[in-house]
Design an enzyme around this catalytic site. Structure first.
Site, PDB file in Angstrom:
ATOM      1  N   ASP A 197      42.359 -47.030   7.488  1.00 47.32           N
ATOM      2  CA  ASP A 197      42.645 -46.340   6.809  1.00 47.32           C
ATOM      3  C   ASP A 197      44.117 -45.390   6.637  1.00 47.32           C
ATOM      4  O   ASP A 197      44.940 -45.189   7.389  1.00 47.32           O
ATOM      5  CB  ASP A 197      42.181 -44.766   6.886  1.00 47.32           C
ATOM      6  CG  ASP A 197      42.099 -43.958   6.181  1.00 47.32           C
ATOM      7  OD1 ASP A 197      42.155 -43.297   5.176  1.00 47.32           O
ATOM      8  OD2 ASP A 197      42.875 -42.540   6.165  1.00 47.32           O
ATOM      9  N   GLU A 211      44.060 -49.892   4.153  1.00 45.35           N
ATOM     10  CA  GLU A 211      44.794 -49.156   2.668  1.00 45.35           C
ATOM     11  C   GLU A 211      46.246 -49.389   2.441  1.00 45.35           C
ATOM     12  O   GLU A 211      46.421 -48.118   3.176  1.00 45.35           O
ATOM     13  CB  GLU A 211      43.581 -47.820   2.160  1.00 45.35           C
ATOM     14  CG  GLU A 211      43.957 -46.980   1.731  1.00 45.35           C
ATOM     15  CD  GLU A 211      43.170 -45.575   1.570  1.00 45.35           C
ATOM     16  OE1 GLU A 211      43.349 -45.054   1.248  1.00 45.35           O
ATOM     17  OE2 GLU A 211      43.805 -44.784   3.004  1.00 45.35           O
TER      18      GLU A 211
END
Length: 516
Positions: free
Chosen positions: A200, A247
């Site tokens: 993330d 990401e």
């Protein structure tokens, strides 16, 4: 030697709160997910990516992690997670978990210890605690990605940094404890059979709030981040068959490629493709740029149309402006649902025919639209609150899935779901679509069957085509033609699959076809 699985995989994103509710509390969980694994196997996906399932106060949908080595009770137990991994593997489905390394929860043991220990303590050194620039003022003018200041003051007068919500204090990645902690977290999940990790907010870990401005972004894509991922890659490589997907939202494709060097990430999400408008020239430019960027580092492309942070494809493609940007979600812009669905079907065949891997966000295969009229008092996304109720946030793409029946909760569970489902979703349930050969679900199942046999990673070659048309062929001989123009265009060959009816030998606007 077979190619690594992630180079060609179709990975299905599961947002656990909204997939399936097995215990009747209105929230999706592992029991519900395990009961629906045969559905995912029949759909034909190669892996599932789980959004965070860890213990969390849920200030940001689980991305405020309190404990990286356990499961939140609302979802089940660690034992159930281990059972799910084994059951998925038995069906030929790999499992990717979400790891959140930039920040933790303000309820985590480390952060609670930092608050208790006070200024100058070793416990606070794991985070970014600073004195204010002046009485009552934060250390600098950094703003949160979710809106508002990126600093929050604690009772003893110091401030801590949080690039996201105040409940998500940022780790200080100059501290060796932080490096050691996350390497151990990766080992913990790899030891339990997890096949991959989605990282993330991967580009924002390294920052220096004390530095003088140097013309660079103060906390995005700093050079030091790459050494972190080299360490993660060494660990992943010690577990055969494991992968890292980042990401990484970066406009500079050459900077993006640095994350994909042979000793860093295996893949990253293709956000330029996700955000591109429904326009042939724009999409071709993104496709060409993607493949040209990745070729020198030998990384596979990923093709992504949606996820838990963006407006659902059917709604986005039904608007006059079909691009996506976090800065303007275009809430309230008029939508033509039929047009959006037609384009989303064509986009599915386009993305699944391109070389590399593909991601499918839960509900994409059902053609679910964004739910834009959620009651304001039910919205949970911190963006809604931190924007002063000017940005309606991401809840509209997180509404629980409809499985069966003609009224809510549509087989999601036995209780009222945590976000309400629109009554007209009775036409979009799995039950309603699975026996309809013209449904979105049938299109995805057919496309994934063909893809498994004939597509995946490899080469592609553009074919001559009219303006507004994309046409390319793959190694297997399968040709994909997508008409993004305003007039039908002629096509020839054996039709393997089409996103909508053809007009004789002509491909209508906003329609795609796979041909041999």
């Amino acid at each position: 030697m077979p190619e690594p699985w992630w180079r060609s995989a179709v990975i299905y994103q599961v947002y656990p709160r909204s997939f399936a509710d097995g215990d009747g509390d209105g929230v999706g969980d592992l029991a519900g997910l395990r009961s629906r694994l045969p559905y995912l196997a029949e759909l034909g996906v190669d892996a599932v990516w789980m959004n965070p399932w860890y213990p969390s106060p849920m200030a940001d949908g689980g991305y405020d992690v309190a404990d990286y080595r356990d499961i939140d009770p609302v979802f089940g137990t660690l034992g159930e997670a281990e059972a799910f991994i084994g059951e998925a593997h038995a069906l030929g489905i790999r499992v990717v978990v979400d790891v959140v390394p930039n920040h933790t929860s303000d309820r985590s043991a480390w952060f609670r210890a930092a608050l208790a220990a006070g200024p100058g303590s070793p416990e606070r050194a794991r985070f970014w605690f600073r004195r204010g620039a002046a009485p009552g003022e934060p250390p600098n003018d950094w703003q949160s990605i979710f809106g508002g200041p990126a600093w929050t003051r604690v009772p003893d007068g110091e401030w801590y940094l949080h690039l996201f919500a105040a409940e998500q204090p940022d780790f200080n990645w100059t501290h060796p404890d932080v490096h050691a902690e996350f390497l151990d977290v990766l080992r913990f999940w790899f030891d339990r059979g997890v096949d991959g990790v989605r990282v993330d907010s991967a580009a924002v870990l390294v920052k220096d709030p004390d530095a003088e401005p140097d013309g660079l972004d103060p906390y995005t894509d700093r050079d030091g981040v790459h050494e972190i991922y080299r360490g993660w890659r060494r660990l992943a490589d010690s577990y055969p068959g494991r992968m890292l997907v980042g990401e990484v939202w970066l406009p500079d494709q050459l900077r993006l490629a640095r994350y994909l060097r042979p000793d860093e990430m295996h893949t990253v999400f293709n956000f330029p493709f996700l955000g591109a408008p429904w326009d042939a020239a724009a999409l071709r430019a993104v496709i060409d740029d993607t493949l040209a960027t990745l070729a020198p580092v030998g990384a596979p492309a990923t093709w992504v149309l949606a996820n838990h942070d963006v407006t659902r494809t059917v709604t986005r493609y039904g608007r006059a402006d079909t691009s996506f940007s976090h800065d303007d979600r275009k809430h309230g812009m008029p939508v033509d649902p039929a047009l959006g669905l037609r384009r989303a079907r064509a986009a599915a065949l386009l993305s699944l025919a391109l070389p590399g891997s593909a991601y499918v966000y839960q509900g994409e295969e059902l053609g679910l639209p964004e739910v834009e009229d959620l009651p304001d008092d039910l919205r949970q996304d911190p963006i809604w609150r931190r924007s002063g109720h000017t940005d309606r946030g991401r809840d509209g793409c997180r509404v629980p899935l409809p499985w069966s029946g003609v009224e809510p909760p549509f087989g999601f569970g036995s209780a009222e779901p945590w976000l309400p489902q629109p009554p007209d979703w009775k036409e979009l349930t799995v039950e309603a679509q699975q026996s309809d050969p013209s449904s979105m679900l049938s299109l995805y199942r057919a496309a994934l069957r063909i893809r498994a046999a004939e597509l995946g990673d490899g080469a592609m070659r553009w074919l001559p085509s009219d303006d507004g048309v994309l046409a390319f062929t793959r190694d297997s001989g399968l040709t994909c033609v997508v008409n993004l123009g305003s007039r039908p265009v002629p096509v020839s060959g054996e039709v393997r699959l089409a996103s909508g009816p053809l007009d004789g030998g002509r491909l209508p606007p906003d329609t795609a076809v796979w041909l041999h």
